[in-house]
Design an enzyme around this catalytic site. Sequence first.
Site, mmCIF file in Angstrom:
data_model
loop_
_atom_site.group_PDB
_atom_site.id
_atom_site.type_symbol
_atom_site.label_atom_id
_atom_site.label_comp_id
_atom_site.label_asym_id
_atom_site.label_seq_id
_atom_site.Cartn_x
_atom_site.Cartn_y
_atom_site.Cartn_z
ATOM 1 N N SER A 210 9.983 -8.876 -11.106
ATOM 2 C CA SER A 210 10.273 -7.615 -10.427
ATOM 3 C C SER A 210 9.893 -7.644 -8.954
ATOM 4 O O SER A 210 10.542 -6.980 -8.130
ATOM 5 C CB SER A 210 9.581 -6.447 -11.137
ATOM 6 O OG SER A 210 8.199 -6.698 -11.278
ATOM 7 N N HIS A 265 5.514 -5.055 -6.636
ATOM 8 C CA HIS A 265 6.735 -4.373 -6.187
ATOM 9 C C HIS A 265 6.663 -4.094 -4.694
ATOM 10 O O HIS A 265 7.621 -4.371 -3.945
ATOM 11 C CB HIS A 265 6.909 -3.050 -6.939
ATOM 12 C CG HIS A 265 7.065 -3.222 -8.416
ATOM 13 N ND1 HIS A 265 6.999 -2.167 -9.302
ATOM 14 C CD2 HIS A 265 7.283 -4.330 -9.176
ATOM 15 C CE1 HIS A 265 7.167 -2.612 -10.535
ATOM 16 N NE2 HIS A 265 7.337 -3.921 -10.485
#
Length: 291
Positions: A210, A265
């Site tokens: 991610s 992230h």
Amino acid sequence: MYRVKQIDTDVNLAGFSRWLKEQGVEHRITEEGGSQVLWLENPEHTEPVLQALERFLKEPEVQDAVNTTAQSPVFVGGRWQPSPRHAPVVLAMIALAVLMAWVTAMGQNQLSTLLMFVDPRFYDVGTMADRIQALSSTLAGGQVWRLITPDFLHFSWTHIIFNSVMLWFLGSQVEWFDGRARLLALFVVTSLLSNGLQYIVSGPLFGGLSGVVYGILGYCWLSQRHVPRFQFPPALVTFAVAWMVIGFTPFTEMVGLGQMANEAHLGGFVAGLALAAILPVPKKAPRNRGA
């Protein structure tokens, strides 16, 4: 329909029309008295469309990118639909992640410790000072692969499927339009920053692609503003940033989703933005490699 612009007939608007269609802008181009006329269904689109058209007409690199995208063999019916041969590097990343998910039993066996930033069995990582010392010892021992390999450690099929879908959708576009070297540079830099930041803040018990996905999204969004060539809904960036912000709140744990790798992230997204700002768009990106 609202009449918004009259353009000379010697300007090829086919690519621009395709780009408008991809953005969901209902429009029509007609010919009147030796000129082309652009019509829009929604008058609220007038200002942004005219701004985009001005760039299309005045900046050759923008016109080239839009026209090339419209003619690309990986666009089917105006939508990005690549095959595996169009993005083999991205496909290899996904295949490796799936393989590691199977080998490590979704991070449940001891083999998973080989992919972590440091091996938690051998180091105390309770404080930031401990984590920095553990990382220094790990790198001094030659285990540099650990800076990247957390990307391929996933903890559920939902986790890996979501990351794989997003990586394929965005990463394949970077590989096709900007080249494999640019994709690999994005992968390495976003991995280092996202994994490093997550480790320093929370320790080695994390994994997933991610951070890379956020990095590629940030790169695509900012680079797209300079030379339009990628296809993705603008709302995707809004949703991704909102989800990242929500991740820093207790909400995900309250609804049973557990903790997210929020720093990964954030680190990946910032790295992607930085690379988009620093690296120029390839002047001759390999967009037309074998159909």
